[in-house]
Write an enzyme that holds these catalytic residues in place. Structure first.
Site, short mmCIF file in Angstrom:
data_model
loop_
_atom_site.label_atom_id
_atom_site.label_comp_id
_atom_site.label_asym_id
_atom_site.label_seq_id
_atom_site.Cartn_x
_atom_site.Cartn_y
_atom_site.Cartn_z
N ARG A 130 -15.36 -6.84 7.06
CA ARG A 130 -16.31 -6.64 5.96
C ARG A 130 -15.65 -6.14 4.67
NH1 ARG A 130 -20.79 -2.36 6.25
NH2 ARG A 130 -20.64 -2.13 4.03
N GLY A 152 5.93 9.60 -4.65
CA GLY A 152 5.21 8.68 -3.76
C GLY A 152 4.65 7.49 -4.54
N HIS A 199 16.59 8.82 -2.84
CA HIS A 199 17.31 10.11 -2.83
C HIS A 199 16.36 11.30 -2.93
CE1 HIS A 199 16.84 8.61 -6.91
NE2 HIS A 199 16.84 9.87 -7.34
N HIS A 218 -10.82 3.05 6.63
CA HIS A 218 -11.57 2.18 5.72
C HIS A 218 -10.75 1.11 5.00
CE1 HIS A 218 -15.39 4.48 5.92
NE2 HIS A 218 -14.55 5.40 6.35
N GLY A 258 6.11 5.45 -7.05
CA GLY A 258 6.98 4.27 -7.16
C GLY A 258 7.05 3.51 -5.85
N CYS A 308 9.32 9.29 -1.76
CA CYS A 308 10.18 9.35 -2.94
C CYS A 308 9.85 10.66 -3.65
CB CYS A 308 10.02 8.10 -3.82
SG CYS A 308 8.38 7.84 -4.53
N GLY A 309 10.11 10.74 -4.94
CA GLY A 309 9.81 11.99 -5.64
C GLY A 309 8.32 12.26 -5.70
C1 RB5 Z 1 13.58 9.55 -8.56
O1 RB5 Z 1 14.11 10.45 -9.46
C2 RB5 Z 1 12.10 9.34 -8.79
O2 RB5 Z 1 11.88 8.70 -9.99
C3 RB5 Z 1 11.51 8.56 -7.64
O3 RB5 Z 1 11.78 9.19 -6.46
C4 RB5 Z 1 9.99 8.39 -7.59
O4 RB5 Z 1 9.34 9.57 -7.87
C5 RB5 Z 1 9.45 7.24 -8.27
O5 RB5 Z 1 8.24 6.97 -8.19
#
Ligand code: RB5
Length: 183
Positions: A141, A73, A14, A103, A75, A70-71
């Site tokens: 390598r 990147g 989201h 690389h 997660g 994501c919020g």
């Molecule tokens: C969502 O609120 C947030 O936790 C998710 O998008 C992200 O940032 C997780 O790594």
């Protein structure tokens, strides 16, 4: 926008929904084959589900490179990197985006819609899509030596060793029998 890689897959949760949609629109209009793995709204959802969907498209060969939003990147990149065959780079700058293709042979890039805006994201992705793998990487390598690979090498060496011991042992028995029989 340059066009080296043709088949792309994008996914977001989201928090990355609007950035992902903007990129899907941009790449479709630029002539890429784009797969959109969702999410389909800005309602709260679980990012690993969408990371996994995208990874499946890379591993099946339906797409060459992937983009995860994501919020932060973070997660998304953590989730993607748990999948075998995936090398996901979490980056928010143009230099890293190019270098990780060159690389690390990264096949996915992840960034956060709460960290960068659309214009920066476009520049980063453009670099990521068009960078060439450097020769050293192409020849293996820098390739990661995974636990699975190490175990295979160990198993192969053990089989060879057991085989050799067997041959030596057998030939000794044979020599003993021959000397007893007198031939
Ligand atoms: C969502 O609120 C947030 O936790 C998710 O998008 C992200 O940032 C997780 O790594």
């Amino acid at each position: 926008m340059r066009l080296k890689t043709k088949k792309l897959v994008l996914a977001s949760d989201h928090a990355g929904f609007y950035l992902k949609n903007a990129l899907v629109k941009l790449f479709t209009e630029a002539g890429y084959d784009v797969i959109d793995c969702g999410t389909d709204s800005d309602s709260s959802c679980d990012y690993p589900v969408f990371a996994e969907k995208l990874c499946d498209k890379i591993n099946s060969g339906e797409a060459e490179l992937g983009i995860l939003c994501c919020g932060t990147g973070i997660g998304m990149s953590m989730a993607a990197n748990k999948v075998k065959g995936i090398r996901c780079a979490h980056c928010h700058d143009v230099f890293s985006a190019e270098a990780t293709r060159q690389h690390n042979d990264a096949n996915i890039i992840a960034f956060g819609a709460r960290v960068i805006g659309i214009a920066t994201a476009e520049m980063i992705v453009d670099e990521f899509l068009n960078a060439e793998l450097v020769t050293e990487v192409a020849f293996g390598r820098y390739r990661f030596k995974s636990k699975g690979q190490f175990e295979k090498v160990l198993l192969f060496s053990s089989v060879i060793l057991v085989g050799l011991v067997g041959i030596i042992f057998k030939s000794e028995i044979l020599t003993t029998i021959c000397s007893i029989v007198g031939i």
